[in-house]
Design an enzyme around this catalytic site. Structure first.
Site, short mmCIF file in Angstrom:
data_model
loop_
_atom_site.label_atom_id
_atom_site.label_comp_id
_atom_site.label_asym_id
_atom_site.label_seq_id
_atom_site.Cartn_x
_atom_site.Cartn_y
_atom_site.Cartn_z
CG ASP A 13 -1.83 1.13 1.36
OD1 ASP A 13 -1.59 2.17 0.70
OD2 ASP A 13 -2.81 1.02 2.12
CE1 TYR A 235 -4.08 -1.85 11.71
CE2 TYR A 235 -4.52 0.50 11.58
CZ TYR A 235 -4.72 -0.78 11.11
OH TYR A 235 -5.53 -0.97 10.03
CE LYS A 238 -6.18 -6.71 11.32
NZ LYS A 238 -5.60 -7.70 12.23
P1 13P Z 1 -5.42 -0.65 4.74
O1 13P Z 1 -4.70 -1.65 5.62
O2 13P Z 1 -6.04 -1.32 3.55
O3 13P Z 1 -4.53 0.52 4.37
O4 13P Z 1 -6.65 -0.10 5.58
C1 13P Z 1 -6.39 0.60 6.73
C2 13P Z 1 -7.61 1.08 7.46
O5 13P Z 1 -7.44 1.59 8.53
C3 13P Z 1 -8.95 0.90 6.90
O6 13P Z 1 -9.95 1.45 7.72
MG MG Z 2 -4.25 1.96 3.10
MG MG Z 3 -5.11 -2.30 2.00
#
Ligand code: 13P
Ligand code: MG
Ligand code: MG
Ligand code: 13P
Length: 371
Positions: A13, A235, A238
């Site tokens: 990302d 964090y 994900k």
């Molecule tokens: P991503 O891990 O896809 O960047 O999403 C993060 C998020 O906080 C979505 O609410």
């Molecule tokens: Mg993202």
């Molecule tokens: Mg993502």
């Protein structure tokens, strides 16, 4: 250089629009330009660029084996260039998954996710690349188990003599950094005892057994298993995973591989990486996250390999045959969303410790009294 073909799917990302929903076309075009230059130089045989929601996905074929410095370096340089562009465009969370500054031979541990496998290309070699957003590597446990070990999903396990003996699963303990090999059908219950804990034990690879149609030392499926919080220490999103699955002739048929996604099982991720929700299979054009930053979704790109060249992609979930699954997923969304901040919609407390929640609770620390 190897006779064998390597398929590498490397993803990150690097920034998105609007918020965490999707990767804009300019970024994908830049990644394509970079990979095309590498193809012209003969570094890779072929490539395709996708987005799974806000994740930029590089699918590359070559003869340099897994963990090749040249291939990982190419992916890293491509992500760096795309992150620069993302910063210029003030995209959301530009550079999100590029957690370290310097490349040192391999992208593992730097933030990007990797699924790659080297194998002898068969006379006909169908592969499916699965790419997920708003969830974690353990989201693949259930469908990969179904494909290679569940006779109610995969008819071939029962009726095809070349599959009847089963498969071997390489399972990783992603907290203790250990792994174990388990054989199905004979160790099926042991396997399930582990992989049901999908935040901890993840299927990394699947291998054929000895004496079968396929070489027992060449994987037939592989999943990315990066854990972003262990790298970043807090964090940062994900670990939206990817997987490559080979099909047919001693392996599950393409339709058996896809059948494993007909049930929208609950996975963790979704809003702020902190909620359980159903995994929805979607066509490429719906690979963007909207409702409550989701729901978690998966796309599937089908190919035939031709001496490493990618014939395809076929957008495998672009089919009314998956409408019912999507409808069911949205019923589950509606139901589970009504729990708001309550478990089991919100992840259990232990998993929230890797998020921003501890900072909120810290404020109350001094006000707690003994009872
Ligand atoms: P991503 O891990 O896809 O960047 O999403 C993060 C998020 O906080 C979505 O609410
Ligand atoms: Mg993202
Ligand atoms: Mg993502
Ligand atoms: P075909 O007879 O269409 O090749 O299909 C064989 C098969 O394995 C379908 O799953």
């Amino acid at each position: 250089m190897s006779e064998k073909i390597t398929v590498s799917v490397i993803k990150a990302d690097i920034g998105s629009v609007a918020g965490h929903s999707t990767v804009p076309d300019e970024i994908k075009a830049l990644a394509e330009k970079k990979l095309n230059e590498a193809k012209e130089k003969g570094i890779i045989i072929d490539f395709r660029v996708f987005n799974a929601g806000d994740d930029l996905e590089l699918v590359m074929t070559h003869r340099k084996g897994v963990d090749s410095e040249e291939i990982h370096g190419l992916a890293w340089e491509t992500f760096k260039a795309c992150a620069e562009k993302a910063k210029e465009l003030k995209l959301y969370a530009a550079g999100q998954d590029l957690l370290k500054e310097a490349f040192s031979g391999n992208v593992r541990g730097l933030g990007p996710g990797v699924a790659e496998m080297e194998f002898t290309e068969r006379p006909a070699e169908p592969i499916i690349v699965f790419m997920m957003d708003k969830t974690e590597p353990g989201a693949f446990n259930l469908p990969i188990f179904r494909m290679f070990a569940d006779p109610f999903n995969t008819a071939g396990l029962v009726i095809d003599p070349s599959m009847h003996q089963g498969f071997r699963f390489e399972v990783w303990d992603i907290k203790e950094h250990k792994r174990v090999m388990l054989s199905t059908p004979e160790e099926m219950y042991d396997l399930l005892a582990l992989i049901g804990s999908k935040g901890r034990y993840v299927i990394k690879r699947v291998y054929p057994k000895e004496g079968g149609k396929l070489p027992a030392d060449e994987p037939v499926a592989v999943v990315s298993t990066e854990k972003l919080f262990e790298i970043a220490g807090e964090y940062v999103g994900k670990d939206d995973p990817v997987a490559i699955v080979r099909a047919q002739s001693g392996l599950p048929a393409v339709g058996e591989v896809l059948e494993a996604f007909a049930f929208p099982h609950l996975v963790s991720g979704w809003m702020r990486g902190s909620h359980n929700g159903p995994l929805m299979p979607v066509p490429f054009r719906y690979s963007k996250c909207t409702r409550f930053d989701g729901p978690p979704r998966v796309i599937a790109a089908g190919f035939q390999l031709c001496n490493g060249k990618l014939i395809g992609p076929v957008d495998m979930f672009d089919d009314p045959a998956f409408d019912y699954t999507r409808q069911k997923a949205m019923e589950i969304c509606d139901y589970i969303r009504r729990h708001g901040p309550f478990e089991p919609h919100r992840l259990p407390h232990e998993e929230m410790e890797y998020t921003t929640l501890p900072k909120v609770l810290k404020k109350l620390e001094a006000r707690f009294e003994k009872i």
